[in-house]
Motif scaffolding. Structure first.
Motif, PDB file in Angstrom:
ATOM      1  N   ARG A  67       0.847  -1.191   0.000  1.00 30.83           N
ATOM      2  CA  ARG A  67       0.000   0.000   0.000  1.00 30.83           C
ATOM      3  C   ARG A  67       0.884   1.244   0.000  1.00 30.83           C
ATOM      4  O   ARG A  67       1.840   1.340   0.776  1.00 30.83           O
ATOM      5  N   PRO A  68       0.590   2.219  -0.858  1.00 29.91           N
ATOM      6  CA  PRO A  68       1.481   3.389  -0.998  1.00 29.91           C
ATOM      7  C   PRO A  68       1.737   4.132   0.313  1.00 29.91           C
ATOM      8  O   PRO A  68       2.879   4.503   0.597  1.00 29.91           O
ATOM      9  N   PHE A  69       0.696   4.341   1.109  1.00 30.51           N
ATOM     10  CA  PHE A  69       0.873   5.057   2.374  1.00 30.51           C
ATOM     11  C   PHE A  69       1.847   4.323   3.287  1.00 30.51           C
ATOM     12  O   PHE A  69       2.775   4.919   3.851  1.00 30.51           O
ATOM     13  N   ASN A  70       1.644   3.002   3.414  1.00 29.06           N
ATOM     14  CA  ASN A  70       2.521   2.210   4.278  1.00 29.06           C
ATOM     15  C   ASN A  70       3.941   2.150   3.728  1.00 29.06           C
ATOM     16  O   ASN A  70       4.911   2.209   4.485  1.00 29.06           O
ATOM     17  N   ALA A  71       4.075   2.031   2.416  1.00 30.07           N
ATOM     18  CA  ALA A  71       5.405   1.955   1.813  1.00 30.07           C
ATOM     19  C   ALA A  71       6.187   3.249   2.033  1.00 30.07           C
ATOM     20  O   ALA A  71       7.377   3.218   2.376  1.00 30.07           O
ATOM     21  N   VAL A  72       5.521   4.376   1.864  1.00 22.98           N
ATOM     22  CA  VAL A  72       6.197   5.670   2.053  1.00 22.98           C
ATOM     23  C   VAL A  72       6.629   5.841   3.500  1.00 22.98           C
ATOM     24  O   VAL A  72       7.768   6.249   3.784  1.00 22.98           O
ATOM     25  N   LEU A  73       5.743   5.537   4.439  1.00 26.27           N
ATOM     26  CA  LEU A  73       6.103   5.668   5.852  1.00 26.27           C
ATOM     27  C   LEU A  73       7.183   4.668   6.254  1.00 26.27           C
ATOM     28  O   LEU A  73       8.070   4.991   7.053  1.00 26.27           O
ATOM     29  N   LEU A  74       7.145   3.475   5.686  1.00 18.79           N
ATOM     30  CA  LEU A  74       8.173   2.491   5.977  1.00 18.79           C
ATOM     31  C   LEU A  74       9.533   2.932   5.430  1.00 18.79           C
ATOM     32  O   LEU A  74      10.564   2.773   6.091  1.00 18.79           O
ATOM     33  N   LEU A  75       9.551   3.522   4.244  1.00 15.17           N
ATOM     34  CA  LEU A  75      10.801   4.047   3.681  1.00 15.17           C
ATOM     35  C   LEU A  75      11.332   5.216   4.509  1.00 15.17           C
ATOM     36  O   LEU A  75      12.547   5.333   4.724  1.00 15.17           O
ATOM     37  N   ALA A  76      10.438   6.062   4.988  1.00 17.37           N
ATOM     38  CA  ALA A  76      10.855   7.170   5.847  1.00 17.37           C
ATOM     39  C   ALA A  76      11.421   6.635   7.161  1.00 17.37           C
ATOM     40  O   ALA A  76      12.441   7.133   7.667  1.00 17.37           O
ATOM     41  N   PHE A  77      10.787   5.597   7.710  1.00 13.62           N
ATOM     42  CA  PHE A  77      11.297   4.975   8.932  1.00 13.62           C
ATOM     43  C   PHE A  77      12.685   4.399   8.720  1.00 13.62           C
ATOM     44  O   PHE A  77      13.582   4.594   9.546  1.00 13.62           O
ATOM     45  N   LEU A  78      12.873   3.697   7.612  1.00 15.35           N
ATOM     46  CA  LEU A  78      14.179   3.102   7.335  1.00 15.35           C
ATOM     47  C   LEU A  78      15.259   4.168   7.187  1.00 15.35           C
ATOM     48  O   LEU A  78      16.363   4.022   7.724  1.00 15.35           O
ATOM     49  N   ALA A  79      14.960   5.230   6.462  1.00 23.07           N
ATOM     50  CA  ALA A  79      15.945   6.301   6.277  1.00 23.07           C
ATOM     51  C   ALA A  79      16.309   6.944   7.602  1.00 23.07           C
ATOM     52  O   ALA A  79      17.499   7.116   7.920  1.00 23.07           O
ATOM     53  N   ALA A  80      15.313   7.276   8.399  1.00 22.33           N
ATOM     54  CA  ALA A  80      15.575   7.915   9.696  1.00 22.33           C
ATOM     55  C   ALA A  80      16.307   6.968  10.634  1.00 22.33           C
ATOM     56  O   ALA A  80      17.244   7.372  11.331  1.00 22.33           O
ATOM     57  N   ALA A  81      15.913   5.706  10.653  1.00 20.70           N
ATOM     58  CA  ALA A  81      16.529   4.746  11.572  1.00 20.70           C
ATOM     59  C   ALA A  81      17.995   4.497  11.223  1.00 20.70           C
ATOM     60  O   ALA A  81      18.856   4.473  12.116  1.00 20.70           O
ATOM     61  N   PHE A  82      18.296   4.331   9.944  1.00 22.89           N
ATOM     62  CA  PHE A  82      19.687   4.064   9.581  1.00 22.89           C
ATOM     63  C   PHE A  82      20.563   5.302   9.726  1.00 22.89           C
ATOM     64  O   PHE A  82      21.733   5.188  10.092  1.00 22.89           O
ATOM     65  N   HIS A  83      20.024   6.483   9.452  1.00 20.61           N
ATOM     66  CA  HIS A  83      20.791   7.708   9.705  1.00 20.61           C
ATOM     67  C   HIS A  83      21.053   7.864  11.200  1.00 20.61           C
ATOM     68  O   HIS A  83      22.172   8.190  11.607  1.00 20.61           O
ATOM     69  N   HIS A  84      20.034   7.648  11.997  1.00 19.46           N
ATOM     70  CA  HIS A  84      20.168   7.774  13.442  1.00 19.46           C
ATOM     71  C   HIS A  84      21.206   6.771  13.973  1.00 19.46           C
ATOM     72  O   HIS A  84      22.055   7.122  14.801  1.00 19.46           O
ATOM     73  N   MET A  85      21.135   5.544  13.484  1.00 17.12           N
ATOM     74  CA  MET A  85      22.081   4.526  13.916  1.00 17.12           C
ATOM     75  C   MET A  85      23.506   4.895  13.509  1.00 17.12           C
ATOM     76  O   MET A  85      24.441   4.779  14.308  1.00 17.12           O
ATOM     77  N   ALA A  86      23.679   5.368  12.278  1.00 15.46           N
ATOM     78  CA  ALA A  86      25.018   5.719  11.801  1.00 15.46           C
ATOM     79  C   ALA A  86      25.613   6.862  12.616  1.00 15.46           C
ATOM     80  O   ALA A  86      26.789   6.807  13.002  1.00 15.46           O
ATOM     81  N   TYR A  87      24.822   7.892  12.904  1.00 12.76           N
ATOM     82  CA  TYR A  87      25.337   9.018  13.689  1.00 12.76           C
ATOM     83  C   TYR A  87      25.616   8.617  15.127  1.00 12.76           C
ATOM     84  O   TYR A  87      26.602   9.055  15.719  1.00 12.76           O
ATOM     85  N   GLY A  88      24.775   7.786  15.696  1.00 14.87           N
ATOM     86  CA  GLY A  88      25.008   7.331  17.067  1.00 14.87           C
ATOM     87  C   GLY A  88      26.261   6.478  17.181  1.00 14.87           C
ATOM     88  O   GLY A  88      27.079   6.668  18.090  1.00 14.87           O
ATOM     89  N   LEU A  89      26.442   5.549  16.256  1.00 13.08           N
ATOM     90  CA  LEU A  89      27.633   4.712  16.293  1.00 13.08           C
ATOM     91  C   LEU A  89      28.890   5.501  15.946  1.00 13.08           C
ATOM     92  O   LEU A  89      29.979   5.192  16.443  1.00 13.08           O
ATOM     93  N   GLN A  90      28.744   6.515  15.114  1.00 16.83           N
ATOM     94  CA  GLN A  90      29.894   7.378  14.811  1.00 16.83           C
ATOM     95  C   GLN A  90      30.385   8.070  16.078  1.00 16.83           C
ATOM     96  O   GLN A  90      31.588   8.191  16.298  1.00 16.83           O
ATOM     97  N   GLU A  91      29.468   8.527  16.909  1.00 14.55           N
ATOM     98  CA  GLU A  91      29.852   9.154  18.169  1.00 14.55           C
ATOM     99  C   GLU A  91      30.596   8.171  19.063  1.00 14.55           C
ATOM    100  O   GLU A  91      31.584   8.530  19.709  1.00 14.55           O
ATOM    101  N   VAL A  92      30.136   6.926  19.096  1.00 12.24           N
ATOM    102  CA  VAL A  92      30.804   5.913  19.908  1.00 12.24           C
ATOM    103  C   VAL A  92      32.230   5.689  19.397  1.00 12.24           C
ATOM    104  O   VAL A  92      33.185   5.641  20.171  1.00 12.24           O
ATOM    105  N   VAL A  93      32.382   5.558  18.080  1.00  9.81           N
ATOM    106  CA  VAL A  93      33.715   5.344  17.495  1.00  9.81           C
ATOM    107  C   VAL A  93      34.617   6.536  17.782  1.00  9.81           C
ATOM    108  O   VAL A  93      35.775   6.374  18.189  1.00  9.81           O
ATOM    109  N   GLU A  94      34.112   7.742  17.570  1.00 15.17           N
ATOM    110  CA  GLU A  94      34.934   8.931  17.795  1.00 15.17           C
ATOM    111  C   GLU A  94      35.342   9.078  19.256  1.00 15.17           C
ATOM    112  O   GLU A  94      36.417   9.588  19.556  1.00 15.17           O
ATOM    113  N   ASP A  95      34.499   8.628  20.176  1.00 19.09           N
ATOM    114  CA  ASP A  95      34.793   8.770  21.595  1.00 19.09           C
ATOM    115  C   ASP A  95      35.714   7.675  22.136  1.00 19.09           C
ATOM    116  O   ASP A  95      36.501   7.936  23.046  1.00 19.09           O
TER     117      ASP A  95
END
Length: 130
Positions: A67-95
């Motif tokens: 369903r288009p609505f679910n697909a769009v929200l799921l893609l937005a979730f994936l983008a936000a989640a992976f960006h959030h994870m990458a930035y959080g783990l980057q802080e751990v590595v840098e520290d």
């Protein structure tokens, strides 16, 4: 007593801004907060959507993703989640990672893994939805 010499007309805050060790801490801090704010409603939506279909078959689950609505929200979730994870783990590595070469290698591996995982998840959703 000697008169103080004025070396710059900039304020102390102006001199300090942007001159940290990483020269990008504020940018990362803001991106972490933006992805957190985006993930809050998206995660609530995803949890409630999945909770409403506990006995769904594979066909029902793929139809839900399709369903288009679910697909769009799921893609937005994936983008936000992976960006959030990458930035959080980057802080751990840098520290916590010692040595410049080890730090750069860990950051490259981390960013590459996050990108490949995001890409594979996004392609899976798109393949089902299209």
């Amino acid at each position: 007593m000697a008169a103080p010499t004025i070396r710059s007309l900039r304020s102390p805050l102006g001199r300090v801004r942007g001159l940290g060790a990483a020269k990008g801490g504020t940018h990362h801090w803001w991106l972490q907060r933006v992805t957190s704010v985006a993930l809050l409603p998206l995660t609530i939506w995803l949890v409630f959507s999945l909770a409403r279909m506990p006995d769904a078959t594979w066909q029902q689950a793929t139809a839900w993703i399709g369903r288009p609505f679910n697909a769009v929200l799921l893609l937005a979730f994936l983008a936000a989640a992976f960006h959030h994870m990458a930035y959080g783990l980057q802080e751990v590595v840098e520290d916590y990672v010692r040595g410049e070469l080890a730090k750069v290698g860990a950051l490259l591996a981390l960013k590459g893994a996050c990108f490949l995982l995001w890409l594979s998840a996004t392609l899976a959703v798109l393949r089902i939805a299209i």
